[in-house]
Design an enzyme around this catalytic site. Sequence first.
Site, PDB file in Angstrom:
ATOM      1  N   HIS A 162      -3.519  -6.882  26.299  1.00  0.00           N
ATOM      2  CA  HIS A 162      -2.683  -8.676  27.076  1.00  0.00           C
ATOM      3  C   HIS A 162      -2.218  -8.062  28.733  1.00  0.00           C
ATOM      4  O   HIS A 162      -2.669  -8.775  29.381  1.00  0.00           O
ATOM      5  CB  HIS A 162      -2.046  -9.200  26.044  1.00  0.00           C
ATOM      6  CG  HIS A 162      -2.412 -10.785  26.774  1.00  0.00           C
ATOM      7  ND1 HIS A 162      -3.991 -10.871  26.016  1.00  0.00           N
ATOM      8  CD2 HIS A 162      -1.659 -12.328  27.200  1.00  0.00           C
ATOM      9  CE1 HIS A 162      -3.694 -13.064  26.280  1.00  0.00           C
ATOM     10  NE2 HIS A 162      -2.042 -12.865  27.188  1.00  0.00           N
ATOM     11  N   HIS A 210      -9.595 -19.927  30.634  1.00  0.00           N
ATOM     12  CA  HIS A 210      -8.393 -20.574  30.819  1.00  0.00           C
ATOM     13  C   HIS A 210      -9.025 -22.198  30.658  1.00  0.00           C
ATOM     14  O   HIS A 210      -9.729 -22.457  31.546  1.00  0.00           O
ATOM     15  CB  HIS A 210      -7.449 -20.503  31.756  1.00  0.00           C
ATOM     16  CG  HIS A 210      -6.628 -19.765  31.436  1.00  0.00           C
ATOM     17  ND1 HIS A 210      -5.620 -18.689  32.482  1.00  0.00           N
ATOM     18  CD2 HIS A 210      -6.128 -18.951  30.873  1.00  0.00           C
ATOM     19  CE1 HIS A 210      -5.496 -18.066  32.167  1.00  0.00           C
ATOM     20  NE2 HIS A 210      -5.708 -17.897  30.580  1.00  0.00           N
TER      21      HIS A 210
END
Length: 299
Positions: free
Chosen positions: A243, A269
Amino acid sequence: MNTPSEDFLQYIRFEKRLSHHTLTAYANDLAQFTTFLLAECNVTQPSQADFRHIRSWIVSLVEAEMDKSSVNRKIATLRAYYDFLLRRKVIELDPMIKIQALKMSKRLPVYVEEKPMEMLLNDVEFADTFEGVRDKLVLELLYGTGIRLSELTSLKTVDVNLYGKTIQVLGKRNKHRIIPLTEPLFALIQRYTQLKEEEFKGQADPAILIVSDKGIAVYPVLIQRIVKRNLTLVTTLEKKSPHVLRHSFATHLLNRGADLNAIKDLLGHSSLAATQIYTHTSLEQLKKTYDQAHPKAKK
């Protein structure tokens, strides 16, 4: 006959088609809540719980000093569970109406600076073997496309578009997105594919893009080891995870003037709000540059 909890888990597995990781988390949360209800409230099923029971469980988690993000995930599990029961008319009132998520302090994304990333991908030597090229490809894909760990491990060979030089990624909520590949990254995929065939001589699953040393689908722990081992060569950051490379991808794009909406689409997103956290990181970088360079900056 199934319990309401079992019906809910089957629903999110077969109808919502959530990931195995999410399904496991939901199941564990419900199991922990069920144990608490029986031990502390003499209630046998979560479907019989009310607002007071749920609040007591949350208070117990907070008092046990559980991380706020973990508590909020459990609250989200219960919210989805009771919403399911309402729609199936198992219950008449939603006990979650008065339950609110815990307030979280905003944490800036951890990322690697551009120069260390350039050093890792351009100066560090990776052996021209299946394992060496596979490890470099893992790093290049995570940093070069910003995909999540779960998205990397689920990549299929057919997800690589040889003509358009793109990859198709299956993200959260089963949404697909297309991400362009740079020429060097595309060439690296081709070299890796060649070495994989030579290494396993057709014995590895041809449908899976990234495979382990044994030719089976790569697993998350292996990816985490590859990332941590190689980031250790160029950064002293305490956190060295896949990440972090995703954060680095987004931060570097923003620092170089990329449009925030474009970064949102590349990251997968669902809303711009999730992407805007990178503007804070960019602002911190600007402040740092100002403090280092401006003659009137505080020393």
